[in-house]
Write an enzyme that holds these catalytic residues in place. Structure first.
Site, mmCIF file in Angstrom:
data_model
loop_
_atom_site.group_PDB
_atom_site.id
_atom_site.type_symbol
_atom_site.label_atom_id
_atom_site.label_comp_id
_atom_site.label_asym_id
_atom_site.label_seq_id
_atom_site.Cartn_x
_atom_site.Cartn_y
_atom_site.Cartn_z
ATOM 1 N N ASP A 152 0.873 -1.174 0.000
ATOM 2 C CA ASP A 152 0.000 0.000 0.000
ATOM 3 C C ASP A 152 0.915 1.231 0.000
ATOM 4 O OD1 ASP A 152 -1.352 2.249 0.854
ATOM 5 O OD2 ASP A 152 -2.455 1.248 2.448
ATOM 6 N N GLN A 181 0.855 6.532 1.110
ATOM 7 C CA GLN A 181 1.566 7.613 1.806
ATOM 8 C C GLN A 181 3.046 7.683 1.443
ATOM 9 O OE1 GLN A 181 0.071 9.914 3.514
ATOM 10 N NE2 GLN A 181 -1.942 8.965 3.629
ATOM 11 N N LYS A 216 -3.191 11.955 -3.469
ATOM 12 C CA LYS A 216 -2.160 12.187 -2.435
ATOM 13 C C LYS A 216 -0.841 12.650 -3.070
ATOM 14 C CE LYS A 216 -4.429 9.111 0.641
ATOM 15 N NZ LYS A 216 -5.158 9.584 1.799
HETATM 16 N N1 PLP Z 1 -3.701 3.438 2.609
HETATM 17 C C1 PLP Z 1 -3.214 4.455 3.286
HETATM 18 C C2 PLP Z 1 -1.945 4.289 4.067
HETATM 19 C C3 PLP Z 1 -3.877 5.694 3.261
HETATM 20 O O1 PLP Z 1 -3.392 6.732 3.942
HETATM 21 C C4 PLP Z 1 -5.069 5.801 2.505
HETATM 22 C C5 PLP Z 1 -5.826 7.065 2.509
HETATM 23 O O2 PLP Z 1 -5.732 7.858 3.409
HETATM 24 C C6 PLP Z 1 -5.518 4.701 1.806
HETATM 25 C C7 PLP Z 1 -4.805 3.535 1.877
HETATM 26 C C8 PLP Z 1 -6.749 4.765 0.968
HETATM 27 O O3 PLP Z 1 -6.563 5.646 -0.083
HETATM 28 P P1 PLP Z 1 -7.782 6.066 -1.023
HETATM 29 O O4 PLP Z 1 -8.894 6.490 -0.112
HETATM 30 O O5 PLP Z 1 -7.237 7.175 -1.851
HETATM 31 O O6 PLP Z 1 -8.150 4.863 -1.820
#
Ligand code: PLP
Length: 424
Positions: A218, A221, A244
């Site tokens: 993932d 960040q 992001k």
């Molecule tokens: N993973 C992490 C570490 C995140 O900070 C976020 C969003 O804040 C997500 C996954 C999910 O991202 P998204 O809502 O853009 O799909």
């Protein structure tokens, strides 16, 4: 050090905006920064939730709707061809951004959440059985927990969790202890959204590969802060979100290794992902379209391409030094605020400062700060199990971006003194 190193010169895709990092010049590119909240200039410290957009991204998106507004891939007319070309150019920018070997392995998705769900439902769900294990860590965002719970419920596989220590780190030992021959899938955050911890992703991939697991990272960040090289990391899947990295919402990217993607059955069906449809049988389109059912977020993809251009044009080591400077300055300043407790003190971090103030609920902290123009996030940050680990319901979180300055930190600290006066 960590896997997050400054962006390499070779990754530049347009002329550099700056040679020495000039934060004021960069700030001029972000129109949303230049506004008042009541009587106060905006201090935007909610970048881990979403980053503001430079004018070039806004222009790229609006130019799609103003000039190249058409559906892509199937149109023979000029507008469709132009939109298709711009969308596919953006895909190649995303490929280069991740150093993925090919555009076929670079899938446009709605964001990190959809990327992980794609892996969970198309890769893991048909393959896992009772007795198999899925390993995640205790600091995951809900979007890297819940898809795996759904897979576990459907298959009988077990969700295993590597713990964090009091600093908010997942040590190599803690991670390795949870791996075994039963581990079939490993999925972890490259960087924690709630604490800012940078995980040793490359080492974790090596350890997971040694037991034969497939690894998904993932990158939500991590991607905004440093270059990602999926070939160097050795992971099988890597997901990040456009919004992001200074791009639009509703668009993101999933990298997947070709041999895995080819063997996977798509979990969403619809237009564009097919080769031939009859009522008896459907065959799939080639990669990456096989996983891109329906009309995509065309302007979003093109906007993401513009965001990648913007980010990768900045001088890499100067940008990294700037972000490190503001983080170190902020950490020291917050230490000096009486009654403030930092949550997440990992040795290797990006610019995220999560904290509690004695006597004030995090949402009160956020509300008071908003009254002086300082935007922070308060709550569990979609990491409820991590909050449980620290025995707290929520934190206030100030998260930084490339346009964050020491003056922003000073405004935050001044606001926190106001909170102290009101709640102590
Ligand atoms: N993973 C992490 C570490 C995140 O900070 C976020 C969003 O804040 C997500 C996954 C999910 O991202 P998204 O809502 O853009 O799909």
């Amino acid at each position: 050090m960590t896997d997050l190193a400054p962006r390499k010169e070779s990754r530049r895709v347009t002329a550099p905006a700056t040679v020495v990092f000039d934060v004021q010049r960069v700030r001029a590119d972000f129109p949303a920064l230049h506004q008042q909240i009541g009587k106060h200039p905006l201090v935007y410290l909610d970048n881990a939730a979403t980053a503001l957009k430079p004018q070039s991204v806004i222009d790229a998106v609006s130019s799609v709707y103003a000039h190249d507004c058409a559906n892509i891939h199937r149109g023979v007319h000029t507008l469709s061809q132009r939109a298709t070309q711009r969308y596919e150019d953006a895909r190649d920018k995303a490929r280069r951004f991740l150093n993925a070997p090919s555009v076929e392995e670079t899938i446009f998705v709605r964001g990190t959440t959809e990327g992980i769900n794609l892996v969970a439902h198309s890769y893991a769900r048909p393959r896992l059985r009772e007795g198999d294990e899925i390993l995640i860590t205790e600091l995951e965002h809900h979007s890297n927990i819940v898809p795996w719970q759904l897979v576990a419920q459907a298959t009988g596989a077990k969700l295993v969790v590597a713990p964090v220590n009091d600093a908010g780190e997942v040590t190599e030992e803690a991670f390795a202890n949870k791996l075994s021959a039963r581990t079939k899938v490993v999925s972890f955050a490259h960087v924690s959204n709630a604490l800012g911890t940078i995980l040793p992703a490359k080492r974790f991939v090596e350890l997971a590969k040694a037991v034969g697991a497939v690894v998904c990272i993932d990158g939500a960040q991590a991607a905004p802060h440093a270059p990602v090289d999926v070939q160097d990391l050795g992971c099988d899947f890597y997901a990040f979100s456009g919004h992001k990295v200074y791009g639009p919402t509703g668009i993101g990217v999933l990298f997947g290794k070709r041999e895995l993607l080819e063997a996977m059955v798509p979990y969403q069906g619809g237009g564009d992902m097919i080769d031939r449809v009859t009522f008896e049988e459907t065959t799939w389109n080639a990669l990456p379209y096989k996983f891109e059912a329906g009309t995509p977020h065309i302007a979003g993809g093109i906007g993401l391409g513009a965001a990648i251009d913007y980010l990768t044009a900045l001088e890499p080591s100067a940008l990294a030094a700037h972000e490190r400077d503001v983080l170190e300055y902020g950490t020291a300043k917050l230490h000096d605020v009486p009654g403030l407790r930092l949550i997440g003190t990992a040795k290797h971090k990006v610019g995220v400062l999560s904290f509690l103030m004695s006597g004030a609920h995090p949402s009160d902290v956020g509300t008071v700060l908003d009254q002086v123009g300082v935007a922070v996030r308060t709550g569990h940050h979609c990491t409820q199990p991590l909050m449980d680990r620290f025995g707290i319901p929520a934190t206030a979180r100030a998260s930084m971006a490339l346009y964050t300055t020491r003056a922003d930190i000073d405004a935050l600290v001044a606001g926190l003194h106001l909170v102290r006066e009101m709640f102590s």
